[in-house]
Design an enzyme around this catalytic site. Structure first.
Site, PDB file in Angstrom:
ATOM      1  N   LYS A  55      77.016  15.862  -9.706  1.00  0.00           N
ATOM      2  CA  LYS A  55      77.177  14.461  -9.274  1.00  0.00           C
ATOM      3  C   LYS A  55      77.642  14.426  -7.814  1.00  0.00           C
ATOM      4  CE  LYS A  55      78.252  12.945 -13.977  1.00  0.00           C
ATOM      5  NZ  LYS A  55      79.223  12.425 -14.949  1.00  0.00           N
ATOM      6  N   GLN A  99      85.370  11.939 -15.541  1.00  0.00           N
ATOM      7  CA  GLN A  99      84.504  12.765 -16.374  1.00  0.00           C
ATOM      8  C   GLN A  99      85.101  12.919 -17.772  1.00  0.00           C
ATOM      9  OE1 GLN A  99      81.493  13.788 -15.426  1.00  0.00           O
ATOM     10  NE2 GLN A  99      81.083  14.845 -17.349  1.00  0.00           N
ATOM     11  N   ASP A 122      80.111   4.166 -14.314  1.00  0.00           N
ATOM     12  CA  ASP A 122      79.666   4.714 -15.600  1.00  0.00           C
ATOM     13  C   ASP A 122      79.395   3.599 -16.610  1.00  0.00           C
ATOM     14  OD1 ASP A 122      79.269   7.451 -15.927  1.00  0.00           O
ATOM     15  OD2 ASP A 122      81.419   7.875 -15.844  1.00  0.00           O
TER      16      ASP A 122
HETATM   17  N1  GUN Z   1      80.567  13.249 -20.126  1.00  0.00           N
HETATM   18  C1  GUN Z   1      79.316  13.413 -20.589  1.00  0.00           C
HETATM   19  N2  GUN Z   1      78.483  12.468 -20.088  1.00  0.00           N
HETATM   20  C2  GUN Z   1      79.226  11.697 -19.282  1.00  0.00           C
HETATM   21  C3  GUN Z   1      78.930  10.553 -18.476  1.00  0.00           C
HETATM   22  O1  GUN Z   1      77.804  10.043 -18.406  1.00  0.00           O
HETATM   23  N3  GUN Z   1      79.990  10.043 -17.796  1.00  0.00           N
HETATM   24  C4  GUN Z   1      81.244  10.562 -17.874  1.00  0.00           C
HETATM   25  N4  GUN Z   1      82.199   9.979 -17.171  1.00  0.00           N
HETATM   26  N5  GUN Z   1      81.544  11.620 -18.603  1.00  0.00           N
HETATM   27  C5  GUN Z   1      80.544  12.185 -19.304  1.00  0.00           C
END
Ligand code: GUN
Length: 299
Positions: A55, A99, A122
């Site tokens: 990311k 995350q 998100d």
């Molecule tokens: N953990 C697994 N997928 C995601 C996601 O799309 N966003 C976040 N913040 N954590 C994750």
């Protein structure tokens, strides 16, 4: 029987990133402003470390500012909340990602509730979940379901009346995915661990979204011939006992399903790259809203 079309999420995501990069560059030239993303990682989960690195790098690659805040596994909830509140107040930060999963001692929902909904790229804050549930486009949509929808729309410009099965009811994928499919006029079923006769549910579906977190669960004989199958799973599976080696497997048995389905996403190279592309898209949208610049792009 012809083999299924393999839906290439990697190439599509690269096209989207290019559009976003061009837009960010124009913004920088014309307004001298750059979107900023903050990513918080708590602990040392190896999979989360890889996702966060991707990311961060991809945000930088399209010309955004990105910073990663690394916190120890044992950090107190209060300290994490203080950090998020700092980002909420920081005008150089337009998008915030915490995350997941968080360590067990933390209340994940409480943490997500702390994020300013306008920076919640998100789409997991209750405000944004509520907008989606209400069928409003004013909120921020979760990245993985949005990425799946983009892939589906390429196969089916109209999904009117199609039967869709979502396997998995998580807040991050299953539930928002179901809402998006309802908005597309699909007839939607959400299946989960207590669903009776999942195989029959699956055989009826024109669209299957596999997001259960179980390696190769959806087999070839579960799938209706010609159906579109989107695989959200990312499971590490040991190669051979004692070898210490592992491979990535989706929730779909690709080798079997590719012989039956009309279209299927691979793992890797399907949904994964789209998730990150949608995060960048959400960050740019959040930024434009915060600074009051007209949207003018369609990624
Ligand atoms: N953990 C697994 N997928 C995601 C996601 O799309 N966003 C976040 N913040 N954590 C994750």
């Amino acid at each position: 029987m012809t083999r299924a079309t393999i839906i290439d999420g990697r190439t599509y995501a690269a096209e989207i990133r290019l559009q976003l990069a061009n837009y960010v560059s124009e913004l920088c030239d014309s307004h001298h402003i750059i979107p900023g993303l903050a990513i918080v990682l708590v602990g040392h989960d190896p999979a989360s470390q890889v996702y966060v690195r991707n990311k961060h790098r991809q945000a930088q690659d399209i010309g955004m500012h990105s910073l990663v805040s690394l916190l120890s596994e044992n950090v107190e909830e209060k300290e994490l909340i203080d950090i998020i509140e700092g980002f909420n107040c920081n005008t150089a930060i337009n998008g915030i990602v915490v995350q997941l999963p968080l360590p067990a001692h933390m209340d994940t929902q409480q943490i997500l509730n702390t994020i300013d909904p306008s920076k919640d790229v998100d789409g997991l804050h209750p405000c944004n979940a509520g907008h989606l549930c209400a069928g409003s486009d004013r909120g921020i949509t979760p990245c993985t379901p949005l990425g799946c929808l983009r892939l589906l729309r390429r196969q089916h410009p109209s999904m009117n009346g199609m039967r869709a099965l979502v396997i998995g009811r998580s807040n991050i994928v299953g539930k928002p995915m179901a809402h998006l499919l309802v908005q597309e006029n699909c007839t939607v079923t959400i299946a989960h661990s207590k669903t009776r006769d999942l195989l029959q549910e699956c055989r009826r579906a024109d669209i299957v979204i596999a997001a259960a977190g179980q390696a190769e669960m959806v087999r070839g004989d579960w799938v209706r011939p010609g159906a579109t199958v989107i695989d959200v799973g990312i499971n590490r599976v040991a190669c051979q006992e004692g070898s210490g080696m592992s491979v990535l497997a989706g929730d779909v048995c690709f080798a079997e399903v590719v012989e039956v389905a009309g279209a299927v996403t691979p793992v890797p190279g399907g949904v994964g790259p789209m998730t990150v592309a949608m995060l960048l898209r959400n960050t740019l949208l959040a930024f434009l809203q915060q600074v009051g610049v007209e949207k003018g792009f369609c990624a």
